[in-house]
Design an enzyme around this catalytic site. Structure first.
Site, PDB file in Angstrom:
ATOM      1  CG  ASP A 135      -1.746   1.243   1.553  1.00 47.11           C
ATOM      2  OD1 ASP A 135      -1.296   2.323   0.688  1.00 47.11           O
ATOM      3  OD2 ASP A 135      -2.656   0.851   2.032  1.00 47.11           O
ATOM      4  CG  HIS A 136       3.044   3.934  -3.360  1.00 44.87           C
ATOM      5  ND1 HIS A 136       4.585   4.065  -1.937  1.00 44.87           N
ATOM      6  CD2 HIS A 136       3.414   4.260  -3.883  1.00 44.87           C
ATOM      7  CE1 HIS A 136       5.184   4.937  -2.929  1.00 44.87           C
ATOM      8  NE2 HIS A 136       5.440   4.676  -4.099  1.00 44.87           N
TER       9      HIS A 136
END
Ligand code: CAO
Length: 551
Positions: A523-524
């Site tokens: 999850d950036h």
């Protein structure tokens, strides 16, 4: 006793309406204002009340007939003072009204059993609001009074909420105006026609205009023919005058309160299936329709999703060839929802790397005999679990969840890892707790046991909860890389593909090495690309020299 015609009163502007329901039968005794028929225009459905108390002698119309103001729909036997003299009473009432002084209610009105409208010279009049049709319910308790005496309200504002054993309904105000007196209290049981409250209706325009606009049943102006006019109170309630018409060509049978609810919820009533008498749509139908639409949206159905992303509209596949439809299992539907939720919510990036597991595999294979003794098979998975636990400890930014509502990062002080298990009935993710504290044999035994439980549908809910991170291994099947979807609210997932011998340059020459492809999706929002590269590099180190797992 006299026989009186039952005529269609003023219809609030509608020219011609269709009879959709005949509520009474010949021979029925009715009270004044009891509903006799339900009619429907293109804007609203209303109930026509009995103009007098008496007995229904004849109904001269049928469902589907179109009627207009003044049309005779039946005959009533009316007792002398209520019927024949009712005309006189009506005339007297009119006369009394015309004599009324500002702010002074007519004395004549008190002679009438029902409160008649009173006009004030100041452009307002009083009305007693009665309980409209309650979708077939009777004696329904009031659970909430939504207005207070002195409140100024709009037409359609909820006056009271009643609750039957099947549904909760709001009774809307037929008028805009001021609430003078509430005639009921919480807990009272209401039926159609009961007095609810008294209101002063303020009329803004010129007198005639006001009467037309604020009250569909005009005051008795055509005094030349009082006998032909229903009493003022017998006029239909004016709810629904502003309702949206249904889609062209589609008939909607629903009361004003139901239409209002549908409008508030954005439900298209032409698509709602009615469960009431004669297919009439009741509030529960609207709620059920909205609920099903939301569920479809969550499951990626052909309607707009919660994110405003249009869903996929399906063609009629049978036009291309034979097809068969089967219901999704609950697990498949749940997995689909979770995948879509994660895919839509998480900005995904996948980092790829290869780990040299040549030494690890020699060690693993060397454990075969020991494994047979223990009754446990040592696969690559326990090594991956151990390596991931060590990487999560070293790079704790991967061991978090994001609370976007509170704008907080939740840091976990434990290391529980989920393993994706392919089963005949769908994908399941049991969780191994405290991986950092367990040895390889323990992990091998536990992962084998949980995978078997998953295949046998024996997993308990608690065994599928609490993961910080997930490993999904397709290594036993094949493939060189893939982009797994983060198992939210975790922030990363490791995909493992099939190890293969590859030529690796050692600085002097190519060496045949067993390389394990790793695909780390993250999850950036929680993890940046540099950390992801650090994480996979660390994994390749740990798996490349498993002695480092002991450090
Ligand atoms: N490369 C090469 N061989 C591998 C390997 C890899 N990365 N991983 C496992 N293998 C081998 C094993 O060593 C074993 O071979 P041997 O019998 O010769 O020793 C064989 O493949 C089968 O292993 P396994 O699958 O039974 O055991 P595992 O511990 O590796 O995996 C489990 C367990 C539960 C992860 C696996 O059975 C499974 O279900 N994987 C699918 C997960 C999945 O569907 N993920 C997709 C999720 S997203 O849609």
């Amino acid at each position: 006793m006299s026989e009186q015609e039952i005529k269609v009163p003023d219809l609030g502007g509608a020219d011609e309406v269709e009879i959709i329901e005949i509520i009474v039968s010949e021979g029925d005794s009715v009270e004044e204002e009891d509903p006799i028929l339900t009619v429907e225009s293109d804007k609203a459905s209303v109930e026509l009340p009995a103009p007098f108390a008496g007995k229904i002698a004849k109904i001269t119309v049928k469902v589907g007939d179109k009627v207009s103001e003044g049309d005779v729909v039946g005959m009533m036997e009316v007792s002398g003072d209520a019927g024949g003299s009712g005309e006189t009473a009506g005339q007297e009432q009119e006369e009394a009204k015309s004599e009324e002084k500002a702010e002074e209610p007519s004395e004549a009105e008190s002679a009438d059993s029902k409160p008649a409208p009173k006009k004030k010279s100041g452009g307002s009049r009083k009305e007693t609001v009665k309980v409209p049709s309650l979708d077939g319910f009777d004696n329904v308790p009031v659970i909430e009074i939504n207005v207070s005496e002195g409140d100024t309200i709009d037409a359609e504002d909820a006056l009271v909420t009643v609750e039957s054993d099947k549904a909760t309904m709001e009774v809307p105000s037929p008028y805009a105006g001021k609430v003078d007196k509430i005639l009921i209290k919480e807990g009272d049981k209401l039926s159609e026609g009961d007095d609810l409250l008294e209101m002063t209706i303020v009329e803004e325009g010129g007198e005639e205009e006001e009467e037309a606009a604020a009250e569909p049943a005009k005051e008795e102006k055509a005094q030349s023919k009082p006998a032909e006019k229903p009493k003022r109170d017998a006029a239909p309630q004016p709810q629904g005058a502003t309702y949206e018409p249904p889609a062209p060509g589609t008939k909607v049978h629903a009361g004003p309160a139901v239409r209002k609810l549908a409008r508030e919820l954005g439900a298209d009533l032409t698509r709602v299936k009615g469960s009431g008498p004669k297919g009439r749509i009741v509030k529960d139908d609207v709620h059920a329709y909205v609920k099903s639409q939301l569920q479809q949206a969550q499951q990626g159905g052909g309607v707009a999703t919660g994110s405003g992303i249009p869903g996929v509209k399906l063609p009629d596949f049978s036009q291309f060839g034979e097809v068969e439809r089967e219901s999704m299992s609950r697990m498949m539907a749940a997995t689909a929802t979770n995948m879509q939720r994660s895919w839509l919510n998480v900005p995904h990036v996948t980092q790829f790397d290869d780990a040299d597991i040549t030494e690890m595999e020699s060690f693993r294979k060397a454990q075969k005999a020991a494994g047979e003794k223990k009754g446990v098979k040592m696969t690559p998975l326990p090594f991956l679990l151990k390596a991931c636990a060590a990487a999560l400890a070293e790079l704790p930014q991967f061991n978090v969840s994001l609370d976007m509502e509170r704008k907080e990062v939740v840091r976990k002080k434990y290391i529980h890892i989920g393993i994706a298990v392919d089963t005949p009935h769908g994908l399941m993710v049991p969780v191994i707790r405290d991986v950092d504290q367990k040895g390889l044999w323990e992990l091998a035994a536990e992962s084998a046991e949980l995978a078997q439980k998953a295949r046998d549908k024996q997993l308990k809910p608690a065994e599928m909860q609490g993961a910080c991170f997930t490993i999904t291994s397709l290594g036993g099947i094949g493939g060189t890389a893939f982009t797994p979807i983060v198992n939210t609210p975790e922030v990363a997932i490791l995909g493992v593909s099939k190890a293969a011998m590859k030529p690796v340059w050692d600085g002097k020459e190519f060496q045949p090495r067993l390389m394990l492809p790793l695909s780390l999706s993250y999850d950036h929002r929680a993890v940046n690309g540099a950390d992801a590269a650090r994480f996979t590099s660390l994994l390749t180190q740990l798996l490349g020299d498993i002695r480092t797992l002991l450090l």
